[in-house]
Design an enzyme around this catalytic site. Structure first.
Site, short mmCIF file in Angstrom:
data_model
loop_
_atom_site.label_atom_id
_atom_site.label_comp_id
_atom_site.label_asym_id
_atom_site.label_seq_id
_atom_site.Cartn_x
_atom_site.Cartn_y
_atom_site.Cartn_z
CG HIS A 290 11.49 22.24 26.55
ND1 HIS A 290 11.96 20.58 26.12
CD2 HIS A 290 11.34 22.35 27.58
CE1 HIS A 290 11.39 20.66 27.17
NE2 HIS A 290 11.03 21.16 27.58
CG ASN A 321 15.77 20.23 20.34
OD1 ASN A 321 15.40 21.23 21.26
ND2 ASN A 321 14.79 18.85 20.97
CG ASP A 420 20.60 45.98 14.34
OD1 ASP A 420 19.71 47.08 15.43
OD2 ASP A 420 21.35 47.33 13.82
CD GLU A 423 15.86 44.71 16.95
OE1 GLU A 423 15.07 44.99 17.87
OE2 GLU A 423 16.06 45.53 16.07
CG ASP A 429 11.66 47.68 19.09
OD1 ASP A 429 12.71 47.51 19.08
OD2 ASP A 429 10.76 48.59 19.98
CD GLN A 439 16.25 49.44 21.92
OE1 GLN A 439 15.93 48.77 21.44
NE2 GLN A 439 15.54 50.76 22.58
CD GLU A 443 17.90 46.84 19.19
OE1 GLU A 443 17.80 47.06 17.74
OE2 GLU A 443 17.28 46.49 19.46
#
Length: 449
Positions: A290, A321, A420, A423, A429, A439, A443
């Protein structure tokens, strides 16, 4: 003509900007990427196409659809060639029948569009849209009465102003035994500022932003937006898995509903797209992992069942998992029990994982890609209102990124990283709805609590 100096300077700057080399992330970003979010006018808070669920008689009864449970009164799910529809099915109503939501959709509403048409050779009929904002205790009519007179689907649009939860009721009011079809119900919420950024309400599954700029368009099969009542996701048709899934977790989401274990194909995918089946992972050595966990949605049977659609699954190494991620998921719910609400985004990327049968790149005859990495971001805030405004540089953000292998540690804290870093690996983003200054701080930070 002589160009004035200031225009010459502007021209030089423009040419420089056009020739600036783009920075490419380590992994190729999904089509559209975050730049597409600037073109999104609002967030879809409800989508119903009637492709999931079955009801073959007009007698009053409840039907579990992709969006949730609906009450059908003198109505059924039609799949005949004479039903006006897109896809394989639409709702069909006769006499003074109705379609009414048995659940509250969240995130508000500003625009509601509904496809409608005449069944077969029947004559015209009229119908109305009614809305409740108090859990179905009372309803008010939205807009004007609509006439259905065409055998092909037409679109009726309603402009409303709802900031919280709502229920819809579509009521046929004239035309006697003439039948009408209803299809493609879409509810959008939020206005845009000058940059086109959507403004959904508290508890919305996409409150913190659309990480990849996903849109609900078949021309974007690698980054296809699917809005559910209980979570929202970007689906990748060619990988057969979601790119990411986003949801809000609060105390009202956790109840006593049993785990349904009703794994099933997602019939709401666009026509012609491969549907991953409940058995597609069988014998592969990977769990049906999931993204939005079953235990995060135990407020009702409908809520729990929604998490078992295969569009919410990835091939996940069993120990990863059942141990590492299970422990992290349990920790997230413990934060809620302690008086917090949590915004969660989970995703995966890369190719090739190691399950109980060894390392493979794909399963299900190549229809499903096994990801190399599995990640999650949790934004934790105390219970309250005005959620976006309460997320500051001091807000706790937990980012975790694990290899999709069968030998990961049971301690998820060993895999903490920064937003970061995720990303950089994905090209997404994340948390884009937050102010840039917030942010930048949250981040970059790696959680250590």
């Amino acid at each position: 003509m002589k160009i004035q100096a200031r225009y010459a300077i502007l021209l030089v700057l423009l040419l420089a900007a056009c020739t600036k080399e783009a920075v490419t992330p380590p992994l190729q970003p999904m089509p559209g990427n975050a730049q597409m979010s600037a073109n999104i006018a609002a967030v879809t808070t409800l989508s119903e196409t009637f492709e999931t669920g079955s009801k073959t008689a007009y007698a009053t009864g409840n039907v579990t659809l992709g969006s949730g449970s609906w009450s059908f009164n003198d109505a059924l799910v039609g799949d005949l060639s004479t039903d006006a529809k897109t896809g394989a099915k639409s709702a069909r109503i006769r006499n003074t029948g109705s379609l009414t939501m048995n659940f509250d959709a969240t995130g508000g509403a500003t625009t509601i569009t509904i496809g409608h048409g005449v069944f077969g050779s029947d004559g015209s009929s009229t119908w109305q849209l009614w809305i409740s904002t108090n859990g179905g205790s009372s309803y008010s009519q939205a807009g004007s009465t609509i006439t259905s007179s065409s055998t092909s689907l037409q679109t009726a649009s309603f402009t409303v102003n709802i900031s919280g939860s709502y229920r819809l009721s579509i009521r046929k009011v004239s035309g006697g035994s003439n039948r009408i079809n209803i299809d493609n119900i879409t509810v959008s919420s939020g206005s845009t500022g000058g940059g086109g950024t959507p403004t959904p309400g508290d508890n919305d599954n996409l409150l913190l932003g659309n990480p990849s700029g996903a849109v609900a368009s078949t021309s974007n099969p690698g980054n296809y937006l699917m809005v559910r009542t209980y979570y929202t996701l970007s689906y990748n048709r060619d990988r057969g898995t979601p790119n990411w899934v986003s949801w809000h977790l609060g105390s009202s989401d956790i109840g006593s509903a049993d785990r349904q274990d009703d794994f099933r194909a997602d019939n709401t995918l666009p026509s012609g797209w491969y549907q991953v089946q409940a058995t597609s992972y069988s014998g592969s050595g990977f769990d049906r992992g999931h993204n939005c966990p079953s235990a995060d949605r135990t407020s009702s049977t409908t809520a729990n069942s929604a998490t078992f659609l295969m569009t919410n699954m990835i091939p996940q190494a069993p120990n990863n998992n059942q141990q590492t991620w299970n422990n992290l998921e349990s920790y997230g719910r413990s934060l809620v029990s302690a008086g917090n609400e949590v915004y969660v985004i989970m995703g995966s990327y890369g190719t090739g994982g190691t399950g109980s049968n060894g390392t493979v790149n794909t399963i299900d005859n190549g229809h499903v890609t096994v990801p190399a990495r599995v990640w999650k971001v949790l934004v934790v805030i105390p219970n309250g209102n005005n959620d976006l405004g309460r997320i500051t540089t001091g807000t706790r953000v937990i980012a975790v990124n694990t290899p999709n292998i069968n030998t990961t540690s049971t301690d998820w804290k060993q895999y903490r990283t920064s937003v970061d870093a995720i990303e950089s690996a994905t090209g997404y983003d994340l948390l884009s709805s937050l102010p840039a200054s917030v942010q930048q701080t949250i981040e970059a930070r790696v959680d250590n609590q």
